[in-house]
Write a protein that holds these residues in place. Sequence first.
Motif, PDB file in Angstrom:
ATOM      1  N   LEU A  74      47.248  39.339  43.818  1.00  0.00           N
ATOM      2  CA  LEU A  74      46.022  39.699  43.114  1.00  0.00           C
ATOM      3  C   LEU A  74      45.603  38.624  42.126  1.00  0.00           C
ATOM      4  CD1 LEU A  74      46.969  43.378  42.125  1.00  0.00           C
ATOM      5  CD2 LEU A  74      45.893  42.577  44.245  1.00  0.00           C
ATOM      6  N   LEU A  75      46.469  37.645  41.926  1.00  0.00           N
ATOM      7  CA  LEU A  75      46.281  36.674  40.859  1.00  0.00           C
ATOM      8  C   LEU A  75      46.466  35.258  41.372  1.00  0.00           C
ATOM      9  CD1 LEU A  75      46.211  36.135  37.656  1.00  0.00           C
ATOM     10  CD2 LEU A  75      48.707  36.125  37.830  1.00  0.00           C
ATOM     11  N   ALA A 138      41.013  31.406  42.378  1.00  0.00           N
ATOM     12  CA  ALA A 138      40.598  32.796  42.576  1.00  0.00           C
ATOM     13  C   ALA A 138      39.085  32.937  42.662  1.00  0.00           C
ATOM     14  CB  ALA A 138      41.143  33.661  41.444  1.00  0.00           C
ATOM     15  N   ALA A 139      38.347  32.122  41.886  1.00  0.00           N
ATOM     16  CA  ALA A 139      36.881  32.232  41.896  1.00  0.00           C
ATOM     17  C   ALA A 139      36.310  31.930  43.273  1.00  0.00           C
ATOM     18  CB  ALA A 139      36.291  31.283  40.852  1.00  0.00           C
ATOM     19  N   HIS A 254      56.639  38.413  39.347  1.00  0.00           N
ATOM     20  CA  HIS A 254      55.929  38.974  40.513  1.00  0.00           C
ATOM     21  C   HIS A 254      55.021  37.975  41.223  1.00  0.00           C
ATOM     22  CE1 HIS A 254      52.375  39.235  37.943  1.00  0.00           C
ATOM     23  NE2 HIS A 254      53.041  39.986  37.069  1.00  0.00           N
ATOM     24  N   LYS A 255      54.803  36.781  40.626  1.00  0.00           N
ATOM     25  CA  LYS A 255      53.986  35.716  41.243  1.00  0.00           C
ATOM     26  C   LYS A 255      52.568  36.193  41.624  1.00  0.00           C
ATOM     27  CE  LYS A 255      57.550  32.759  41.625  1.00  0.00           C
ATOM     28  NZ  LYS A 255      58.723  33.610  41.438  1.00  0.00           N
ATOM     29  N   GLY A 256      52.100  37.214  40.929  1.00  0.00           N
ATOM     30  CA  GLY A 256      50.743  37.694  41.189  1.00  0.00           C
ATOM     31  C   GLY A 256      50.640  38.810  42.203  1.00  0.00           C
ATOM     32  N   TYR A 257      51.740  39.180  42.834  1.00  0.00           N
ATOM     33  CA  TYR A 257      51.705  40.261  43.826  1.00  0.00           C
ATOM     34  C   TYR A 257      51.528  41.616  43.126  1.00  0.00           C
ATOM     35  CZ  TYR A 257      52.858  37.120  47.634  1.00  0.00           C
ATOM     36  OH  TYR A 257      52.798  36.112  48.572  1.00  0.00           O
ATOM     37  N   GLU A 274      42.006  34.436  35.998  1.00  0.00           N
ATOM     38  CA  GLU A 274      42.648  34.012  37.246  1.00  0.00           C
ATOM     39  C   GLU A 274      42.872  35.153  38.223  1.00  0.00           C
ATOM     40  OE1 GLU A 274      43.558  31.171  33.991  1.00  0.00           O
ATOM     41  OE2 GLU A 274      43.823  33.354  34.209  1.00  0.00           O
ATOM     42  N   HIS A 275      42.536  36.384  37.844  1.00  0.00           N
ATOM     43  CA  HIS A 275      42.676  37.503  38.777  1.00  0.00           C
ATOM     44  C   HIS A 275      41.570  37.464  39.833  1.00  0.00           C
ATOM     45  CE1 HIS A 275      45.540  39.723  36.023  1.00  0.00           C
ATOM     46  NE2 HIS A 275      46.039  40.007  37.236  1.00  0.00           N
TER      47      HIS A 275
END
Length: 289
Positions: A74-75, A138-139, A254-257, A274-275
């Motif tokens: 997600l990130l 992310a953008a 979590h590395k963004g997960y 950054e999300h």
Amino acid sequence: MDIETCLDSRIIHIKSDIELIDVKGQFISLAAPIRLTGQLRLTDDLRQILACIDNEVEKLTLQIGVDEAGRGPLLGSVNVAAAILPSAWSGLIEMQTLVNTPLSILTDSKQLSEKKRDKLYPLVQQNALGYVVAEIPAAVIDQINILQATMLGMRLCTEALLVAVAEQIANDTSSTSYNLQAQVLFDGNRCPELDYLKLSSFGISESSIDCQAWVKGDARHTSIAAASILAKVSRDQTMYHLDSLHPQYSIAKHKGYPTRVHMEAIKMYGVLPEHRRSFAPVRRVLENK
């Protein structure tokens, strides 16, 4: 694309921030720059591939492996890498082409521990004939969706390596004609559409590029596995940097997960720049504010 040459080590550095992309003749302004970094090493092995006979056409064959990391989080960015291994090392993993090489433990990055991936990362960089890593923020993922962002990263990495090789052929040979043959192996079930008009301006024809989709290719071919290490570790490094900036989100873990800890942090501290706002869990948090 900015290409710098280090004369002592004969390394061509590839650096570029992509802000506009050409899609079938239409230019699209990206929501944020895509950063490309990499290099081409002018080793004896590469020079043998690039060698041309004056006034004759000789086939030059390159094998490029391409893989990505970070489609599900997600990130943060999705990272894509392309790699050219020495010709003797490039082949099916089951054929043990990497035995007695510095990359002997190389396989699919998902099958390796983080410690082994971190060990392999500089070894791939040092021993690959060439590589490029693309960081798609992310953008851009929100702008064009995660599939298209991944395909764009694969396209840009491949084109950057092919252009660097083509320019080196032009610099190193006195032959007025050559036939660069490239086999590009993409991990997954589809290939990106390359910008063949751009490539043709560097003497690379569409018919000379053999693009192949390899399902679970990172566990099957050494070149794709090498790319998977570059993509995975480069993305992890970005996640560790974000963790240092936002320790309350536990990003290093979590590395963004979308783990429970990550979702609780989003609800408690909010959505970071950054999300990926187009991803449903993040979008729902924003809608419920």
